[in-house]
Motif scaffolding. Structure first.
Motif, mmCIF file in Angstrom:
data_model
loop_
_atom_site.group_PDB
_atom_site.id
_atom_site.type_symbol
_atom_site.label_atom_id
_atom_site.label_comp_id
_atom_site.label_asym_id
_atom_site.label_seq_id
_atom_site.Cartn_x
_atom_site.Cartn_y
_atom_site.Cartn_z
ATOM 1 N N ASP A 1 74.427 46.743 79.249
ATOM 2 C CA ASP A 1 75.550 47.286 80.013
ATOM 3 C C ASP A 1 75.295 48.738 80.414
ATOM 4 O OD1 ASP A 1 76.980 44.926 79.916
ATOM 5 O OD2 ASP A 1 78.154 45.512 78.152
ATOM 6 N N THR A 2 74.689 49.506 79.516
ATOM 7 C CA THR A 2 74.383 50.895 79.836
ATOM 8 C C THR A 2 73.341 50.978 80.942
ATOM 9 O OG1 THR A 2 74.881 51.575 77.566
ATOM 10 C CG2 THR A 2 73.565 53.089 78.896
ATOM 11 N N ALA A 3 72.320 50.145 80.857
ATOM 12 C CA ALA A 3 71.283 50.115 81.893
ATOM 13 C C ALA A 3 71.885 49.751 83.246
ATOM 14 C CB ALA A 3 70.200 49.114 81.506
ATOM 15 N N PHE A 4 72.767 48.776 83.241
ATOM 16 C CA PHE A 4 73.427 48.368 84.483
ATOM 17 C C PHE A 4 74.293 49.492 85.043
ATOM 18 C CE2 PHE A 4 77.176 46.206 86.481
ATOM 19 C CZ PHE A 4 76.525 45.785 87.628
ATOM 20 N N ALA A 5 75.056 50.136 84.173
ATOM 21 C CA ALA A 5 75.924 51.227 84.624
ATOM 22 C C ALA A 5 75.130 52.374 85.236
ATOM 23 C CB ALA A 5 76.767 51.728 83.459
ATOM 24 N N LEU A 6 73.970 52.671 84.677
ATOM 25 C CA LEU A 6 73.141 53.763 85.186
ATOM 26 C C LEU A 6 72.513 53.443 86.534
ATOM 27 C CD1 LEU A 6 71.330 54.781 81.868
ATOM 28 C CD2 LEU A 6 72.902 56.230 83.177
ATOM 29 N N SER A 7 72.306 52.163 86.816
ATOM 30 C CA SER A 7 71.533 51.789 88.006
ATOM 31 C C SER A 7 72.324 51.041 89.074
ATOM 32 C CB SER A 7 70.345 50.909 87.586
ATOM 33 O OG SER A 7 70.794 49.720 86.950
ATOM 34 N N ARG A 8 73.544 50.697 88.812
ATOM 35 C CA ARG A 8 74.264 49.767 89.691
ATOM 36 C C ARG A 8 74.454 50.284 91.108
ATOM 37 N NH1 ARG A 8 80.053 48.741 87.199
ATOM 38 N NH2 ARG A 8 80.068 47.333 88.997
ATOM 39 N N ASN A 9 74.438 51.595 91.291
ATOM 40 C CA ASN A 9 74.689 52.167 92.618
ATOM 41 C C ASN A 9 73.431 52.658 93.325
ATOM 42 O OD1 ASN A 9 77.529 51.767 92.508
ATOM 43 N ND2 ASN A 9 77.724 53.574 91.197
ATOM 44 N N VAL A 10 72.255 52.380 92.785
ATOM 45 C CA VAL A 10 71.037 52.826 93.458
ATOM 46 C C VAL A 10 70.819 51.994 94.720
ATOM 47 C CG1 VAL A 10 69.986 53.533 91.281
ATOM 48 C CG2 VAL A 10 69.469 51.272 92.220
ATOM 49 N N THR A 11 70.181 52.620 95.707
ATOM 50 C CA THR A 11 69.824 51.918 96.936
ATOM 51 C C THR A 11 68.493 51.210 96.733
ATOM 52 O OG1 THR A 11 70.982 53.562 98.288
ATOM 53 C CG2 THR A 11 69.339 52.174 99.395
ATOM 54 N N LEU A 12 68.496 49.907 96.939
ATOM 55 C CA LEU A 12 67.286 49.132 96.701
ATOM 56 C C LEU A 12 66.462 48.990 97.978
ATOM 57 C CD1 LEU A 12 68.602 46.301 94.344
ATOM 58 C CD2 LEU A 12 67.498 48.461 93.743
ATOM 59 N N SER A 13 65.171 48.752 97.785
ATOM 60 C CA SER A 13 64.238 48.568 98.895
ATOM 61 C C SER A 13 64.421 47.187 99.528
ATOM 62 C CB SER A 13 62.808 48.730 98.388
ATOM 63 O OG SER A 13 61.863 48.501 99.413
ATOM 64 N N ASP A 14 64.051 47.077 100.785
ATOM 65 C CA ASP A 14 64.150 45.814 101.503
ATOM 66 C C ASP A 14 62.989 45.727 102.493
ATOM 67 O OD1 ASP A 14 65.163 43.365 102.216
ATOM 68 O OD2 ASP A 14 67.051 44.123 103.023
ATOM 69 N N SER A 15 62.850 44.597 103.162
ATOM 70 C CA SER A 15 61.827 44.446 104.188
ATOM 71 C C SER A 15 62.362 43.557 105.294
ATOM 72 C CB SER A 15 60.548 43.828 103.601
ATOM 73 O OG SER A 15 60.738 42.453 103.306
ATOM 74 N N ALA A 16 61.778 43.681 106.481
ATOM 75 C CA ALA A 16 62.208 42.858 107.612
ATOM 76 C C ALA A 16 61.965 41.380 107.321
ATOM 77 C CB ALA A 16 61.453 43.291 108.871
ATOM 78 N N GLU A 17 60.841 41.073 106.665
ATOM 79 C CA GLU A 17 60.537 39.679 106.334
ATOM 80 C C GLU A 17 61.561 39.113 105.355
ATOM 81 O OE1 GLU A 17 56.883 41.798 107.592
ATOM 82 O OE2 GLU A 17 58.453 42.195 106.103
ATOM 83 N N ALA A 18 61.970 39.924 104.381
ATOM 84 C CA ALA A 18 62.969 39.468 103.415
ATOM 85 C C ALA A 18 64.316 39.246 104.089
ATOM 86 C CB ALA A 18 63.101 40.488 102.286
ATOM 87 N N GLN A 19 64.674 40.102 105.015
ATOM 88 C CA GLN A 19 65.929 39.927 105.753
ATOM 89 C C GLN A 19 65.920 38.626 106.544
ATOM 90 O OE1 GLN A 19 66.261 43.534 108.043
ATOM 91 N NE2 GLN A 19 66.444 44.819 106.213
ATOM 92 N N THR A 20 64.775 38.296 107.142
ATOM 93 C CA THR A 20 64.650 37.045 107.890
ATOM 94 C C THR A 20 64.764 35.842 106.961
ATOM 95 O OG1 THR A 20 63.234 38.082 109.560
ATOM 96 C CG2 THR A 20 63.113 35.683 109.356
ATOM 97 N N ALA A 21 64.125 35.931 105.793
ATOM 98 C CA ALA A 21 64.153 34.833 104.834
ATOM 99 C C ALA A 21 65.556 34.588 104.306
ATOM 100 C CB ALA A 21 63.192 35.113 103.683
ATOM 101 N N ARG A 22 66.272 35.632 103.961
ATOM 102 C CA ARG A 22 67.597 35.425 103.374
ATOM 103 C C ARG A 22 68.620 34.997 104.427
ATOM 104 N NH1 ARG A 22 67.418 41.299 102.779
ATOM 105 N NH2 ARG A 22 66.577 41.013 100.687
ATOM 106 N N ALA A 23 68.379 35.323 105.694
ATOM 107 C CA ALA A 23 69.307 34.918 106.751
ATOM 108 C C ALA A 23 69.330 33.410 106.961
ATOM 109 C CB ALA A 23 68.930 35.626 108.056
ATOM 110 N N LYS A 24 68.348 32.695 106.420
ATOM 111 C CA LYS A 24 68.293 31.240 106.549
ATOM 112 C C LYS A 24 69.261 30.539 105.596
ATOM 113 C CE LYS A 24 63.514 31.423 108.151
ATOM 114 N NZ LYS A 24 62.096 31.108 107.861
ATOM 115 N N PHE A 25 69.805 31.289 104.629
ATOM 116 C CA PHE A 25 70.824 30.744 103.743
ATOM 117 C C PHE A 25 72.194 30.997 104.367
ATOM 118 C CE2 PHE A 25 67.204 31.104 101.006
ATOM 119 C CZ PHE A 25 67.351 30.100 100.057
ATOM 120 N N ASP A 26 73.085 30.021 104.227
ATOM 121 C CA ASP A 26 74.408 30.154 104.851
ATOM 122 C C ASP A 26 75.484 30.540 103.837
ATOM 123 O OD1 ASP A 26 74.647 27.812 103.433
ATOM 124 O OD2 ASP A 26 75.091 26.527 105.165
ATOM 125 N N TYR A 27 75.062 31.125 102.710
ATOM 126 C CA TYR A 27 76.048 31.543 101.709
ATOM 127 C C TYR A 27 75.573 32.813 101.010
ATOM 128 C CZ TYR A 27 72.825 28.938 98.633
ATOM 129 O OH TYR A 27 71.723 28.463 97.979
#
Length: 373
Positions: free
Chosen positions: A212-238
């Protein structure tokens, strides 16, 4: 040269000296704080079992980051150096060194799979090179991810480690029609029964306060992404499969067989619920974590390690099952095209470093255990 010129020329040296003195003072204070920690370890009539066999010597470590293969470790080595390489007999021949920095943060790489993980952790924890009695261990690796719990790039802190490999299995083409899959617990009669846990490594509960402490310390960090990952996840409808990655809390499943598919994925969810008595929520699949924890548990039985100081972070590099209309085979064989590898590696650092730095820079709060906040 006149006196004024000499005085001006001396100023940078004096500033430099003051900086060096200040840095030395900080280092000394940190060392004193580390040494002053009063954690009590397992005692018996002969004193600490660790001290009897180990002598209480070895390098102090505040945080040991456990990676499984090169890129997982490299993301830390590129950021937190300079490092000192310390050879440890018995580690993987591919990764024979533990790297430690001036903050007493160390990084080790075990080699992939449960066998390498167990062997490397046993070599580390029974080595005389380190004193690990107060060390916080952070498993930090990539994994497949359940699209109903997270997405590519999501970073998940676990409270339960569940072994998916310790099961009976019947080929799905030969299973009874009433069974949802070919899996069932060892020494059970049906897939809905909880097994007797005879192996004693099927499920482990981590320190929830640390998670819980680890989650609280990191929950608001901005995570990395990629154009390929955005394309892959857009294929899911939920959601959350088609949403941006974020730091989450859910549990991880270990097994050396890489798998893909809706029905095995459903079994993973059910199995996690069964083994945790309904408390765990499956979200990531990897190979090593139960083996890593069992090795730490063996070391803890001799007073060398504190099991309340183990955290597990897994980031999603690919989906564990296909989107609607995709085959399970295509999802598995072409997993790399999902574009999640680079973001997942980067997000181990982004999500894990807040905990690492909080421990290292506020050691007085952490040395006797997870602080109350």
């Amino acid at each position: 040269m006149n006196a004024i010129a000499l005085s001006k020329k001396s100023l940078p040296l004096r500033r430099s000296s003051r900086v060096l003195i200040a840095r030395s003072a900080v280092a000394i204070a940190a060392t004193l704080a580390f040494g002053a920690c009063t954690t009590t370890f397992a005692q018996d009539s002969g004193g600490s079992r660790f001290e009897r066999h180990h002598g209480g010597e070895g390098r102090d470590v505040k945080v040991m980051i456990i990676s499984m293969f090169g890129p997982e470790g490299q993301v830390w080595l590129d950021r937190l150096g300079p490092w000192k390489a310390i050879k440890v007999p018995g580690l993987s021949p591919d990764y024979p060194d533990v790297h430690c920095n001036r903050q007493d943060i160390c990084v080790m790489t075990t080699g992939m799979g449960h066998t390498n993980a167990a062997a490397s952790l046993m070599a580390l924890t029974f080595s005389d090179r380190f004193d690990l009695r107060r060390t916080y261990f952070m498993i930090a690796g990539i994994a497949g991810i359940d699209p109903q719990q997270g997405t590519i790039g999501s970073a998940a802190w676990a409270k339960y480690l569940v072994d998916f490999g310790i099961q009976w299995e019947i080929d799905a083409r030969e299973k009874p029609d009433s069974w949802p899959s070919g899996f069932l617990g060892i020494n059970t009669k049906t897939p809905d029964q909880k097994p007797p846990l005879d192996y004693r490594t099927e499920v482990f509960a981590l320190n929830a306060k640390l998670a819980d402490t680890a989650f609280a310390l990191s929950r608001n960090v901005t995570l990395s992404d990629s154009a390929e990952a955005q394309t892959a996840r857009a294929k899911f409808d939920y959601a959350p499969a088609n949403r941006a990655p974020k730091v989450i809390q859910c549990d991880t499943l270990a097994g050396d067989t890489w798998w893909s598919g809706k029905y095995i994925g459903e079994r993973a969810r059910v199995w996690t619920k069964q083994l945790t008595d309904g408390k765990g929520v499956y979200c990531t699949t990897q190979q090593e974590d139960n083996a890593t924890y069992e090795a730490l548990k063996r070391a803890a039985s001799t007073g060398r390690v504190d099991l309340n100081r183990v955290a597990a972070l897994r980031s999603g590099s690919d989906f564990d099952r296909p989107y609607e209309g995709q085959s399970a085979a295509d999802n598995l064989v072409n997993y790399a095209t999902q574009g999640g590898f680079a973001p997942a590696i980067e997000n181990l650092y982004r999500a894990g470093n807040p905990l690492v730095q909080d421990i290292a820079t506020h050691w007085g709060e952490w040395c006797d255990g997870v602080p109350a906040r």
